[in-house]
Design an enzyme around this catalytic site. Structure first.
Site, short mmCIF file in Angstrom:
data_model
loop_
_atom_site.label_atom_id
_atom_site.label_comp_id
_atom_site.label_asym_id
_atom_site.label_seq_id
_atom_site.Cartn_x
_atom_site.Cartn_y
_atom_site.Cartn_z
N ASN A 104 0.63 -1.01 -0.22
CA ASN A 104 -0.15 -0.11 -0.10
C ASN A 104 0.35 0.78 0.24
O ASN A 104 1.83 1.46 0.31
CB ASN A 104 -1.21 -0.40 1.20
CG ASN A 104 -1.37 -1.27 1.34
OD1 ASN A 104 -2.41 -1.35 0.32
ND2 ASN A 104 -1.88 -1.67 2.14
N ILE A 105 -0.19 2.21 -0.98
CA ILE A 105 0.41 3.69 -0.65
C ILE A 105 0.00 4.67 1.09
O ILE A 105 -0.88 4.83 0.46
CB ILE A 105 0.52 4.71 -0.97
CG1 ILE A 105 1.07 4.05 -2.66
CG2 ILE A 105 1.06 5.80 -1.22
CD1 ILE A 105 1.23 4.85 -4.26
N THR A 106 0.58 4.44 2.04
CA THR A 106 0.24 5.12 3.33
C THR A 106 0.29 6.22 3.00
O THR A 106 1.06 6.66 2.97
CB THR A 106 0.24 4.18 4.44
OG1 THR A 106 -0.06 2.80 4.90
CG2 THR A 106 -0.25 4.66 5.94
N THR B 31 -10.83 -26.16 9.98
CA THR B 31 -9.53 -25.18 8.49
C THR B 31 -9.23 -23.98 8.74
O THR B 31 -7.74 -23.68 9.37
CB THR B 31 -9.71 -25.55 7.66
OG1 THR B 31 -10.40 -27.10 7.57
CG2 THR B 31 -8.81 -25.20 6.78
N ASP C 111 12.10 3.01 4.65
CA ASP C 111 11.44 2.79 5.11
C ASP C 111 11.31 2.80 6.51
O ASP C 111 10.89 3.27 8.19
CB ASP C 111 9.79 1.80 4.78
CG ASP C 111 10.66 0.33 5.04
OD1 ASP C 111 11.51 0.39 4.56
OD2 ASP C 111 10.16 -0.24 4.58
N ARG C 112 12.32 2.42 7.33
CA ARG C 112 12.80 1.93 8.08
C ARG C 112 13.65 2.96 8.98
O ARG C 112 13.22 2.59 10.16
CB ARG C 112 13.77 0.34 8.76
CG ARG C 112 13.22 -1.30 8.01
CD ARG C 112 14.48 -1.59 7.32
NE ARG C 112 14.51 -2.32 8.49
CZ ARG C 112 14.79 -3.87 7.92
NH1 ARG C 112 15.20 -4.42 7.69
NH2 ARG C 112 15.48 -4.40 9.43
N ASP D 28 8.37 -3.18 12.63
CA ASP D 28 7.05 -2.19 11.32
C ASP D 28 6.04 -3.99 11.03
O ASP D 28 6.90 -4.45 10.20
CB ASP D 28 7.99 -1.56 10.71
CG ASP D 28 6.54 -0.75 9.45
OD1 ASP D 28 5.26 -1.61 9.73
OD2 ASP D 28 7.00 -0.64 8.45
N GLY E 138 16.46 0.54 4.40
CA GLY E 138 15.61 0.96 3.66
C GLY E 138 15.22 2.04 4.29
O GLY E 138 15.14 1.86 5.16
#
EC number: 2.7.1.33
Length: 258
Positions: free
Chosen positions: A11-13, A184, A109-110, A129, A107
């Site tokens: 996703n693009i958040t 299941t 993001d990190r 994350d 990255g």
């Protein structure tokens, strides 16, 4: 107003900031191919749907781990919102010192998550994350990115189950009431969620043992992170806005250079 976008593999958040206040957050799927015009129109419609005029967006900031979407995304923002976004990359000042063996491979993001966590909670920290991958990062008191662990995310594990096992169905990911499943779907849910809880607790425990640092706080974020955070005492804080806060912090740090 600032439009902040975190481009992940799924996703693009995004968030809209008025100063330091988040007016709203939304998500757009990353894997759907879109042109610049489609992205621009989509962003304008989302803003207008939240009673925000596109003309009120004066700045934008992007962190991305998906290079092939960037041209269309940046062009769409420039064309329809009339702002030039700041792109966070390895040359951007983030306030995070990288002391791993291959700092260029960390990255964005990190790094953004680390910046957000430090701006709210101070170090030392373990930042988790729960995204497409589940990442665990050790951030020291002096804002050093010291180490990171990467594991398959819950969604990846779930998709592997129903893709590679012919008789297993696609399921909703949620925590069942009991681990001793009798059919299941709940058996798959138990394996996925309780398995992630066990992995999370064990990795946090080993990180603390090897780091040998007292008073490490554990902060989690990510779409499915709330389920895990509510199920273990090993996570001190769950913060769904953490990445957005990191984007804001890095934008403010670099705004004077624009």
């Amino acid at each position: 107003m600032l439009l902040a976008l975190d481009v992940g593999n799924t996703n693009i958040t995004s968030a809209i900031f008025d100063g330091e206040k988040i007016l709203g957050m939304f998500r757009i799927t990353t894997k759907t191919p879109r042109t610049a015009d489609e992205i621009g129109v989509l962003l304008k419609n989302i803003l207008q749907g939240r009673n925000i005029s596109p003309k009120d967006i004066t700045d934008a900031v992007i962190a991305s781990v998906v290079p092939n979407i960037m041209h269309a995304l940046v062009t769409g923002i420039e064309r329809y919102l009339c702002v030039k976004p700041m792109i966070i990359d390895s040359n951007t000042e983030t306030g995070i010192k990288k002391i791993t063996y291959n700092p260029g491979q960390i990255g964005t993001d990190r790094i953004v998550d680390a910046a957000g966590a430090l701006s709210k909670y101070d170090g030392p920290l373990i930042v988790i994350d729960f995204g497409t991958a589940t990442t665990y990062d050790l951030i020291l008191e002096d804002h050093s990115f010291a180490a990171g662990i990467t594991a398959p995310g819950i969604q990846i594990s779930a998709m592997a189950l129903w893709r590679d096992a012919a008789q297993l169905p696609e399921i909703e990911i949620k925590k069942p009431d009991h681990i001793l499943a009798k059919e299941t779907i709940s058996s798959m849910q138990a394996g996925l969620v309780y398995g992630q809880i066990g992995q999370t607790e064990y990795i946090i425990k080993k990180m603390k043992e090897e780091a040998q640092i007292d008073n490490i706080k554990v902060v989690a974020t990510g779409g499915l992170g709330r389920i895990i955070a509510q199920s273990t005492d090993y996570i001190d804080f769950y913060d769904k806005e953490l990445t957005m806060i990191g984007l804001l912090a890095i934008f403010q740090m670099n705004k004077k250079e624009l």
